[in-house]
Design a protein around this motif. Structure first.
Motif, PDB file in Angstrom:
ATOM      1  N   VAL A 192       0.855  -1.185   0.000  1.00 17.06           N
ATOM      2  CA  VAL A 192       0.000   0.000   0.000  1.00 17.06           C
ATOM      3  C   VAL A 192       0.892   1.237   0.000  1.00 17.06           C
ATOM      4  N   THR A 193       0.536   2.209  -0.831  1.00 13.00           N
ATOM      5  CA  THR A 193       1.416   3.359  -1.036  1.00 13.00           C
ATOM      6  C   THR A 193       1.603   4.211   0.208  1.00 13.00           C
ATOM      7  N   GLY A 194       0.598   4.269   1.082  1.00 13.50           N
ATOM      8  CA  GLY A 194       0.612   5.276   2.126  1.00 13.50           C
ATOM      9  C   GLY A 194       0.143   6.606   1.548  1.00 13.50           C
ATOM     10  N   GLY A 195       0.011   7.611   2.406  1.00 17.36           N
ATOM     11  CA  GLY A 195      -0.439   8.910   1.952  1.00 17.36           C
ATOM     12  C   GLY A 195      -1.633   9.401   2.738  1.00 17.36           C
ATOM     13  N   THR A 196      -2.287  10.420   2.208  1.00 22.31           N
ATOM     14  CA  THR A 196      -3.426  11.050   2.873  1.00 22.31           C
ATOM     15  C   THR A 196      -4.723  10.426   2.371  1.00 22.31           C
ATOM     16  N   LEU A 197      -5.589  10.026   3.274  1.00 21.61           N
ATOM     17  CA  LEU A 197      -6.805   9.293   2.919  1.00 21.61           C
ATOM     18  C   LEU A 197      -7.890  10.230   2.396  1.00 21.61           C
ATOM     19  N   ARG A 198      -8.451   9.886   1.227  1.00 18.14           N
ATOM     20  CA  ARG A 198      -9.660  10.522   0.711  1.00 18.14           C
ATOM     21  C   ARG A 198     -10.821   9.591   1.045  1.00 18.14           C
ATOM     22  N   PRO A 199     -11.636   9.933   2.029  1.00 18.25           N
ATOM     23  CA  PRO A 199     -12.687   8.996   2.468  1.00 18.25           C
ATOM     24  C   PRO A 199     -13.679   8.621   1.377  1.00 18.25           C
ATOM     25  N   ARG A 200     -14.022   9.570   0.504  1.00 17.68           N
ATOM     26  CA  ARG A 200     -15.075   9.293  -0.474  1.00 17.68           C
ATOM     27  C   ARG A 200     -14.704   8.147  -1.414  1.00 17.68           C
ATOM     28  N   GLN A 201     -13.424   8.038  -1.779  1.00 18.09           N
ATOM     29  CA  GLN A 201     -12.984   6.983  -2.683  1.00 18.09           C
ATOM     30  C   GLN A 201     -12.119   5.926  -1.983  1.00 18.09           C
ATOM     31  N   HIS A 202     -11.844   6.111  -0.681  1.00 16.47           N
ATOM     32  CA  HIS A 202     -10.952   5.217   0.054  1.00 16.47           C
ATOM     33  C   HIS A 202      -9.586   5.155  -0.629  1.00 16.47           C
ATOM     34  N   SER A 203      -9.143   6.310  -1.129  1.00 12.92           N
ATOM     35  CA  SER A 203      -7.881   6.379  -1.864  1.00 12.92           C
ATOM     36  C   SER A 203      -6.836   7.122  -1.056  1.00 12.92           C
ATOM     37  N   LEU A 204      -5.568   6.846  -1.356  1.00 15.02           N
ATOM     38  CA  LEU A 204      -4.442   7.498  -0.708  1.00 15.02           C
ATOM     39  C   LEU A 204      -3.768   8.421  -1.716  1.00 15.02           C
ATOM     40  N   VAL A 205      -3.594   9.671  -1.330  1.00 10.06           N
ATOM     41  CA  VAL A 205      -3.052  10.680  -2.244  1.00 10.06           C
ATOM     42  C   VAL A 205      -1.916  11.426  -1.556  1.00 10.06           C
ATOM     43  N   ASP A 206      -1.312  12.360  -2.287  1.00 11.18           N
ATOM     44  CA  ASP A 206      -0.275  13.203  -1.694  1.00 11.18           C
ATOM     45  C   ASP A 206      -0.886  14.143  -0.660  1.00 11.18           C
ATOM     46  N   PRO A 207      -0.115  14.559   0.366  1.00  9.60           N
ATOM     47  CA  PRO A 207       1.302  14.276   0.525  1.00  9.60           C
ATOM     48  C   PRO A 207       1.592  12.834   0.954  1.00  9.60           C
ATOM     49  N   LEU A 208       2.721  12.345   0.512  1.00  9.66           N
ATOM     50  CA  LEU A 208       3.349  11.060   0.853  1.00  9.66           C
ATOM     51  C   LEU A 208       2.969   9.906  -0.065  1.00  9.66           C
ATOM     52  N   ALA A 209       1.825   9.909  -0.741  1.00 16.28           N
ATOM     53  CA  ALA A 209       1.494   8.772  -1.610  1.00 16.28           C
ATOM     54  C   ALA A 209       2.528   8.610  -2.716  1.00 16.28           C
ATOM     55  N   GLY A 210       3.026   9.746  -3.233  1.00 19.91           N
ATOM     56  CA  GLY A 210       3.980   9.679  -4.329  1.00 19.91           C
ATOM     57  C   GLY A 210       5.381   9.296  -3.912  1.00 19.91           C
ATOM     58  N   SER A 211       5.694   9.425  -2.620  1.00 24.66           N
ATOM     59  CA  SER A 211       7.069   9.179  -2.173  1.00 24.66           C
ATOM     60  C   SER A 211       7.513   7.754  -2.477  1.00 24.66           C
ATOM     61  N   MET A 212       6.672   6.782  -2.177  1.00 24.36           N
ATOM     62  CA  MET A 212       7.023   5.396  -2.440  1.00 24.36           C
ATOM     63  C   MET A 212       7.001   5.087  -3.932  1.00 24.36           C
ATOM     64  N   LEU A 213       6.023   5.634  -4.654  1.00 27.24           N
ATOM     65  CA  LEU A 213       5.907   5.342  -6.080  1.00 27.24           C
ATOM     66  C   LEU A 213       7.134   5.812  -6.858  1.00 27.24           C
TER      67      LEU A 213
ATOM     68  N   ASN B  76      -9.254  13.016 -14.662  1.00 27.87           N
ATOM     69  CA  ASN B  76      -9.926  12.574 -13.449  1.00 27.87           C
ATOM     70  C   ASN B  76     -10.589  13.756 -12.768  1.00 27.87           C
ATOM     71  N   ALA B  77     -11.697  13.489 -12.076  1.00 30.41           N
ATOM     72  CA  ALA B  77     -12.459  14.565 -11.462  1.00 30.41           C
ATOM     73  C   ALA B  77     -11.741  15.195 -10.276  1.00 30.41           C
ATOM     74  N   ASN B  78     -10.901  14.424  -9.596  1.00 29.99           N
ATOM     75  CA  ASN B  78     -10.220  14.921  -8.406  1.00 29.99           C
ATOM     76  C   ASN B  78      -8.752  15.165  -8.713  1.00 29.99           C
ATOM     77  N   LEU B  79      -8.281  16.397  -8.464  1.00 22.18           N
ATOM     78  CA  LEU B  79      -6.921  16.768  -8.839  1.00 22.18           C
ATOM     79  C   LEU B  79      -5.848  15.994  -8.076  1.00 22.18           C
ATOM     80  N   PRO B  80      -5.940  15.828  -6.745  1.00 20.07           N
ATOM     81  CA  PRO B  80      -4.913  15.034  -6.050  1.00 20.07           C
ATOM     82  C   PRO B  80      -4.812  13.597  -6.575  1.00 20.07           C
ATOM     83  N   GLU B  81      -5.959  12.978  -6.877  1.00 22.33           N
ATOM     84  CA  GLU B  81      -5.913  11.624  -7.438  1.00 22.33           C
ATOM     85  C   GLU B  81      -5.280  11.638  -8.823  1.00 22.33           C
ATOM     86  N   ALA B  82      -5.588  12.643  -9.633  1.00 21.71           N
ATOM     87  CA  ALA B  82      -5.020  12.736 -10.979  1.00 21.71           C
ATOM     88  C   ALA B  82      -3.499  12.829 -10.915  1.00 21.71           C
ATOM     89  N   GLN B  83      -2.972  13.541  -9.924  1.00 19.38           N
ATOM     90  CA  GLN B  83      -1.524  13.687  -9.794  1.00 19.38           C
ATOM     91  C   GLN B  83      -0.863  12.358  -9.459  1.00 19.38           C
TER      92      GLN B  83
END
Length: 281
Positions: A157-178, A201-208
């Motif tokens: 799992v990448t780690g990062g900041t949780l987006r509750p609506r999509q249960h996704s992990l985004v920056d900051p920190l999601a990109g560090s491991m990738l 994508n509709a959400n900019l942090p997820e698109a990044q």
């Protein structure tokens, strides 16, 4: 598609019909007009631009609303993961089965967040011939889906900041491991695939994060059910020719698919015959 090959309805009549559709439905997508009139998305946008100049409609991301509609960028909100999970279930399952068929034992993958990529994860579980996969994901639902396959699959799992609506992990920190990995295949979801604007994508942090996934893979597949073909959203993931293929379903509008192929993207339509689930022991 060559503009000269689409004389089905002349422009004035087509635009009047488009105006009526917008007035009746409250929101009409570019892809819907393209499919309805058998024209390219470029022509459909040109029609909407002409109607906007006349003051009868207002252009928004992906389509148009009546001129008097409230001033919002898009009439519908971003659906939650659970809401999206209920939409286009069978097409997404077929897409998942097709993509899982591209994977071989010993490979490393990125599985992006999303309900279609969740179907890829489920199809990978059904591949009892697969072993020694390393799967990176920023989707908590995908990680939990694959947990039962450890140690057959290694799940990171990448780690990062949780987006509750999509249960996704985004920056900051999601990109560090990738940034420290390079995988054989990235499977990337999206909200729109357009010949000109690319994968969005509709959400900019997820698109990044998706854009970084694209960079860190030897091959990249974008997965999108037919409702997303011809759509354009806020965050750009990459141009269509940065992906090795698009896997979609039979509802994808043919004129847009032709434009995507002309733009350099291989398009594969997943059918029932592509699904070959294997029974678990």
């Amino acid at each position: 598609m060559d503009e000269r090959s689409e004389p089905q309805v002349d422009a004035p009549r087509r635009r009047e019909l488009a105006r009526a559709l917008v007035a009746e439905r409250g929101f009409v997508r570019v892809a819907e007009l393209s499919r309805a009139f058998g024209v390219t998305t470029v022509t459909a946008r040109t029609d909407l631009d002409a109607l906007e100049r006349q003051g009868v409609i207002r252009r928004v991301h992906g389509g148009a609303v009546p001129a008097g509609a409230p001033g919002v960028d898009r009439p519908e909100r971003e659906p939650s993961f659970e809401e999206a999970l209920e939409a286009s279930v069978e097409p997404k399952r077929r897409i998942g089965e097709h993509v899982a068929g591209l994977v071989r034992s010993g490979q490393s993958l990125i599985l992006d967040v999303g309900t279609t990529t969740l179907q890829v994860a489920r199809a990978l579980k059904g591949r009892t011939d697969l072993d020694d996969l390393v799967i990176f994901t920023n989707g908590l639902s995908i990680a939990l889906e694959l947990e039962s396959e450890i140690p057959r699959f290694q799940v990171v799992v990448t780690g990062g900041t949780l987006r509750p609506r999509q249960h996704s992990l985004v920056d900051p920190l999601a990109g560090s491991m990738l940034r420290d990995v390079h995988v054989d295949l990235a499977v990337i979801g999206c909200n729109g695939v357009d010949p000109v604007q690319g994968v969005t994508n509709a959400n900019l942090p997820e698109a990044q994060v998706k854009a970084l996934m694209l960079q860190r893979a030897a091959r990249a597949v974008v997965v999108a059910d037919g409702s997303k073909i011809g759509e354009v959203h806020l965050g750009r993931v990459g141009p269509v020719d940065a992906f090795d293929r698009l896997v979609t379903d039979a509802s994808a509008p043919r004129p847009v698919v032709a434009e995507l192929e002309e733009a350099g993207l291989a398009v594969v339509t997943a059918h029932e015959a592509d699904a070959q689930p294997r029974s678990r022991p």
